[in-house]
Design an enzyme around this catalytic site. Structure first.
Site, PDB file in Angstrom:
ATOM      1  N   CYS A 106      -2.911   3.083   7.292  1.00  0.00           N
ATOM      2  CA  CYS A 106      -3.512   2.142   6.333  1.00  0.00           C
ATOM      3  C   CYS A 106      -3.283   2.745   4.960  1.00  0.00           C
ATOM      4  O   CYS A 106      -3.512   3.955   4.769  1.00  0.00           O
ATOM      5  CB  CYS A 106      -5.004   1.990   6.625  1.00  0.00           C
ATOM      6  SG  CYS A 106      -5.905   1.070   5.358  1.00  0.00           S
ATOM      7  N   SER A 113      -4.486  -5.489   0.017  1.00  0.00           N
ATOM      8  CA  SER A 113      -5.799  -6.116   0.085  1.00  0.00           C
ATOM      9  C   SER A 113      -6.748  -5.507  -0.951  1.00  0.00           C
ATOM     10  O   SER A 113      -7.876  -5.987  -1.096  1.00  0.00           O
ATOM     11  CB  SER A 113      -6.394  -5.905   1.470  1.00  0.00           C
ATOM     12  OG  SER A 113      -6.525  -4.510   1.700  1.00  0.00           O
ATOM     13  N   CYS A 123       0.612  -2.759   2.407  1.00  0.00           N
ATOM     14  CA  CYS A 123      -0.543  -2.901   3.290  1.00  0.00           C
ATOM     15  C   CYS A 123      -0.011  -2.993   4.723  1.00  0.00           C
ATOM     16  O   CYS A 123       0.798  -3.874   5.024  1.00  0.00           O
ATOM     17  CB  CYS A 123      -1.272  -4.187   2.898  1.00  0.00           C
ATOM     18  SG  CYS A 123      -2.609  -4.658   3.989  1.00  0.00           S
TER      19      CYS A 123
END
Ligand code: DGL
EC number: 5.1.1.3
Length: 258
Positions: A183, A12, A74
């Site tokens: 993350c 992202s 991701c």
């Protein structure tokens, strides 16, 4: 499919470069193309359908660019969309998921912390993994605001320190001995996290495991590159400065509308 075609990597935004770095270190002769979909960050607050649609858009661009394998760098996109990607496209996909297994296996306090996005923590895939570790207390925390600060180049800021202190203090009080970074943006926060956590708490991220898995899948399915050097390519759909900075300005970052 030819073994000298590139590996595609998408996230992202700039966070997946933490994974790209591990891949490039292990496989320096693999040609790579990195897509930072920063225009649509953060994915962590989007619906599963939106995350699938964005992941397909990124995949299709990487396929047009001739990639032989795609790394979904991701956690949010992996936990919400990798099943759909694998079903639709005839190419190997490597995903990244929070490394609960090594943390739960090695924890002496049987209590671990996990910091991840809302999209990852709410996903079915993540919750199925958690169910396998009933004997471990898993303290989940959404990293509200962290990705936005990283994407805006404010990694080392007072606001970041405040948010991390707020998120990590209850985990320390609960006696965690492992913190899982769920993350791909968060490895860039390790220096700040280390200032907050007591030294006995281990921090785990998934970069090296993803690189090794990429190597294994290349060997088994598409073949390793036979090139003697590589020219990594980086694309972003916003201002290239933050991506260029996170790569220590060593690589050219191209702007593209995607
Ligand atoms: N880097 C991503 C992850 O690993 C997502 C961050 C976001 O866009 O919310 O989950």
């Amino acid at each position: 499919m030819n073994n000298n075609q590139p590996i595609g990597v998408f996230d992202s935004g700039i966070g997946g470069t933490s994974i790209w770095k591990a891949i490039h270190q292990l496989l320096p002769n693999e040609q790579t193309i990195y897509l930072a979909d920063s225009k649509n960050a953060p994915y962590g607050q989007k619906s599963k359908e939106e995350i699938i649609a964005l992941s397909m858009k990124n995949t299709e661009l990487l396929l047009e660019m001739g990639c032989k394998l795609i790394v979904v760098a991701c956690n949010t996109a992996t936990t919400n969309a990798i099943r759909e990607l694998r079903a639709k496209y005839d190419i190997p996909f490597i995903g990244i998921e929070p490394a609960i297994k090594p943390a739960a296996t090695h924890s002496k306090t049987q209590t671990i912390g996990i910091l991840a996005t809302q999209g990852t923590l709410n996903s079915e895939l993540f919750n199925k993994t958690v169910e396998r570790y009933q004997d471990t207390k898993i303290i989940e925390q959404i990293g509200h605001g962290l990705v936005q600060l990283i994407e805006s180049g404010n990694i080392d800021s007072v606001e970041m320190n405040q948010l991390l202190t707020e998120y990590l203090t209850p985990m320390i009080a609960a006696n965690i001995d492992y913190l899982v970074l769920g993350c791909s943006h968060y490895p860039y926060l390790i220096p700040q996290i280390k200032k907050i956590l007591p030294p006995h708490i281990q921090i785990i991220d998934s970069g090296e495991a993803v690189a090794k898995q990429t190597q294994n899948v290349l060997k088994e399915k598409v073949g390793l590159s036979s090139l003697t050097e590589s020219h990594p390519m980086f694309y972003t759909n916003t201002d290239p400065k933050v991506l260029s900075d996170i790569l220590d300005n060593k690589y050219q970052v191209l702007c593209k509308d995607f």
